[in-house]
Enzyme design. Structure first.
Site, PDB file in Angstrom:
ATOM      1  CG  HIS A   1       3.103 -47.157 -44.086  1.00 57.66           C
ATOM      2  ND1 HIS A   1       3.284 -48.168 -44.999  1.00 57.66           N
ATOM      3  CD2 HIS A   1       4.337 -46.610 -43.884  1.00 57.66           C
ATOM      4  CE1 HIS A   1       4.564 -48.228 -45.346  1.00 57.66           C
ATOM      5  NE2 HIS A   1       5.219 -47.300 -44.688  1.00 57.66           N
TER       6      HIS A   1
ATOM      7  CG  HIS B   1      -1.670 -50.598 -47.353  1.00 55.66           C
ATOM      8  ND1 HIS B   1      -0.401 -51.099 -47.574  1.00 55.66           N
ATOM      9  CD2 HIS B   1      -2.496 -51.388 -48.069  1.00 55.66           C
ATOM     10  CE1 HIS B   1      -0.467 -52.123 -48.389  1.00 55.66           C
ATOM     11  NE2 HIS B   1      -1.729 -52.329 -48.708  1.00 55.66           N
TER      12      HIS B   1
ATOM     13  CG  HIS C   1       6.546 -42.576 -45.813  1.00 52.79           C
ATOM     14  ND1 HIS C   1       7.265 -42.984 -46.924  1.00 52.79           N
ATOM     15  CD2 HIS C   1       6.556 -43.645 -44.969  1.00 52.79           C
ATOM     16  CE1 HIS C   1       7.679 -44.223 -46.752  1.00 52.79           C
ATOM     17  NE2 HIS C   1       7.259 -44.647 -45.564  1.00 52.79           N
ATOM     18  CD  GLU C   2       5.800 -43.535 -41.345  1.00 52.44           C
ATOM     19  OE1 GLU C   2       5.117 -44.597 -41.301  1.00 52.44           O
ATOM     20  OE2 GLU C   2       7.002 -43.528 -41.642  1.00 52.44           O
TER      21      GLU C   2
END
Length: 698
Positions: free
Chosen positions: A492, A495, A488-489
């Site tokens: 990010h 991104h 999940h992280e």
């Protein structure tokens, strides 16, 4: 979680730091990739650095506002986006460290500098000459021939002035300033109180019989914690790697109850760290601010730039998912309750029983347990698997380096290179809990990407986790949930690292809350894919590949109690929206307000004295106010997006390149739905999420 740092700090007049040349924060960073010189920065450097940087930024504002040239997109809108380079750099360092390496001095600095930085923002948005220049450019937007990113920057700048109080006058303008300053202080107080309460609790066990059921690894970690604190026996804390195993495995129901009550009353005890009044003040001030701006509620004010841009859209979305989830949640609860009674539970199933009996039920149904999987999830192997996944999808590579200054000995740094060999980013990893670090996991940036003087400024990205620590006999072995957290992280982080924008305001930091979780939640999908697990998951002692039967069990159990999990997540969104759709300040007890907000989701007995909001840092200290629904909103997007990868192959480079080009690189440079449809070719519906979660056709 995409962490938003607070624009805040204290004036500490330290003569030795008064000269610019002696302050490392005010000099050019003579480090690889201009990374922060953490080895030279001390707490006393921050005040004079902020002072100088703010004054420089104020002069930049005045130069734009007093310009005799006719306002243009370049000399006004772009110039505004470039204001405060030094101030932003210092803020990026200070506030990130205040989240992961804080102490009372850092917290005091944050409290006192917050008003200075808020006042600076007012000097921009409430400057009438500056607003007039922005207004003139905005009125010409149809004739300026702007590209999509330029048009987005112009619109966002205009909106920032409006939302920042540019149209307010007289007493309303002064009250807006006061509210903004007070809100900054209160959010920092909330964070400080929650961290203090987390660190204050310890469950000290001296009789090994009380540890029945706990895995050896959990016991060893608790013994190590006790030894570090100079005590005999075992100590469990409210940090999740310590608390989680106790709640899941401890046969001693009394210990589970103590731990649950301690966690559910954080910052809600009769002491100096009670956040109840802080929450009420924050929400009252947010409401007052919204009304000053002409909105009936704070949610109406905050949602205008989101994909779901009204409270009605958000509440209808939550209601739709709740209607689909709640019957399954009731079914999940009955299944656990029936199992617990057969296992000997007397009386009612309580909240401190849920993880314990739920885990045993999963073992019975799927013969699967975290302890079976953890030997295959050694942290170093997980990290290699995640890095290699990015290489396989996008061609990027990671090189660990030792020449970049660190803010803590546990931190590691990597240079990230693109598929053509060009430098892409610096990545920091900070994996383990400590008392100076907030709970949870997040990605943040010490510096974002944008074009500076014609050159691409590449980002400095940081991953901050609270994973299970190594012990004297075992390396860090992650739970399956921690593996998905890493993914999940890291989503990010991709991104941020892939950002290919011209302006700081249109890069990743500007992405709306209900779109920013798409890249992160999208990556979680790979945790259930055999093709990926097969590439890295091996036993840390034997090197044996994770058995096929384990992967099958992971897949089969992926929707285990999905109804309960969805219902619980939606309850958080309901509480968030309730606090931010009030039309009058809340005066009733906080727990009563909460229960009305989330009562329709409750399937377990209430626990007297517990409350959720006093430790709900996402919305009161983390930038997700009126935005927590965004996690579920992004689940709809990520389920739909990953279905295309499933269709074309989970490692398909063409699909990955499209996702990178149309989503990951674009930041906030275009409307998020435009970006999504360009990648997917259609608007998403909840069907893909309900199908994936097994929440259809009960």
């Amino acid at each position: 979680m995409r962490k938003t740092t607070f624009m805040a700090a204290i004036i500490l007049l330290v003569a030795s730091c008064g000269k610019t040349e002696q302050n490392p924060l005010l000099s050019s960073f003579d480090t690889p990739h201009q990374t922060p010189p953490f080895d030279k920065i001390k707490a006393e450097h921050y005040e004079p650095a902020f002072d100088v940087a703010i004054e420089e930024a104020k002069k930049e504002v005045e130069q734009i506002a007093s310009s005799k040239e006719n306002p243009t997109f370049e000399n006004t809108i772009v110039a505004l986006d470039n204001i405060g380079e030094k101030m932003n750099a210092i803020s990026g360092i200070f506030f990130n460290l205040n989240a992961c390496l804080t102490d009372s001095l850092m917290q005091d600095i944050a409290q006192n500098v917050s008003p200075k930085l808020t006042s600076f923002s007012h000097a921009i948005y409430m400057n009438p000459q500056l607003f007039e220049r922005v207004k003139q450019v905005h009125e010409q937007k149809a004739t300026l021939n702007l590209n999509p990113e330029q048009a987005m920057l112009l619109e966002n700048t205009w909106k920032a002035f409006i939302d920042g109080g540019a149209n307010l006058e007289g007493a309303d303008r002064e009250r807006f300033k006061e509210i903004s300053i007070e809100l900054g202080k209160l959010s920092l107080t909330f964070d400080k109180n929650e961290l203090a309460e987390t660190n204050a609790f310890e469950l000290h066990v001296t009789d090994e019989k009380d540890l029945s059921g706990l895995p050896e690894g959990a016991k060893e970690m608790a013994a190590m914690t006790a030894k570090q604190r100079g005590k005999e026996g075992w100590i469990f804390t409210l940090h999740y790697p310590s608390m989680g195993p106790l709640m899941k495995y401890a046969d001693n129901r009394t210990l589970r109850e103590k731990m649950y009550r301690a966690n559910s009353t954080r910052a809600y005890k009769d002491n100096e760290y009670n956040n109840e009044e802080v929450v009420k003040k924050i929400t009252a001030l947010r409401l007052e601010k919204a009304k000053l701006m002409g909105y009936p509620t704070y949610a109406n004010y905050a949602l205008t730039d989101r994909m779901a841009n009204t409270p009605e859209i958000v509440n209808n979305f939550i209601a739709e998912l709740h209607e689909a989830s709640y019957p399954y949640a009731l079914k999940d609860k009955k299944e656990v309750e029936d199992f617990a009674r057969k296992a000997g539970l007397k009386g009612e199933l309580q909240r401190w029983d849920w993880s314990y009996y739920s885990n045993k039920l999963m073992q019975e149904k799927y013969a699967l347990d975290d302890e079976m999987l953890k030997p295959y999830f050694k942290l170093e192997n997980v990290q290699k698997g995640v890095f290699d996944l990015a290489t396989r999808l996008y061609g990027i590579t990671f090189k660990e380096v030792n020449n970049i200054p660190l803010y803590h000995p546990e931190v590691k740094t990597y240079e990230v290179y693109d598929n053509d060999g060009s430098f892409l980013a610096v990545l920091y990893t900070d994996f383990f809990p400590r008392e100076s670090k907030g709970g949870g996991a997040w990605m943040t940036q010490f510096r974002g990407q944008k074009i500076v003087n014609g050159k691409d400024q590449r980002p400095l990205v940081s991953l901050v986790m609270n994973f299970t620590k190594p012990t004297d006999t075992k390396p860090s072995l992650l739970t399956f949930n921690e593996v998905t957290t890493f993914l999940h992280e890291f989503g990010h982080a991709l991104h941020g690292m892939f950002s290919k924008c011209t302006y700081g305001s249109t890069s990743m930091d500007g992405v709306s809350r209900d779109f920013v979780e798409l890249p992160s939640q999208f990556m979680e999908n790979f945790a259930l894919e055999k093709e990926w697990l097969d590439t890295w998951a091996v036993h840390y002692q034997t090197g044996e590949k994770i058995p096929q039967e384990y992967i099958d069990k992971i897949k089969k159990s992926s929707n285990f109690q999905a109804g309960y999990a969805s219902d619980r997540q939606l309850s958080f969104g309901m509480v968030d929206m309730a606090w931010h759709t009030i039309t009058e300040p809340v005066t009733e007890p906080l727990v009563d307000f909460e229960q009305r907000a989330m009562g329709k989701t409750e399937i377990m007995p209430l626990v007297k004295g517990s409350a959720f909001s006093p430790a709900f840092g996402h919305i009161f200290a983390g930038g997700y106010a009126a935005g927590y629904y965004g996690y579920k909103w992004a689940e709809v997007l990520d389920a739909d997006a990953f279905s295309l990868f499933k269709q074309n192959g989970i490692f398909d480079k063409t699909t990955a390149e499209s996702f990178r080009r149309n989503v990951l690189e674009k930041g906030a440079s275009e409307n998020p739905m435009t970006l999504y449809k360009r990648f997917r070719g259609q608007e998403p519906t909840v069907d893909a999420l309900l199908e994936r979660s097994g929440l259809k056709n009960l």
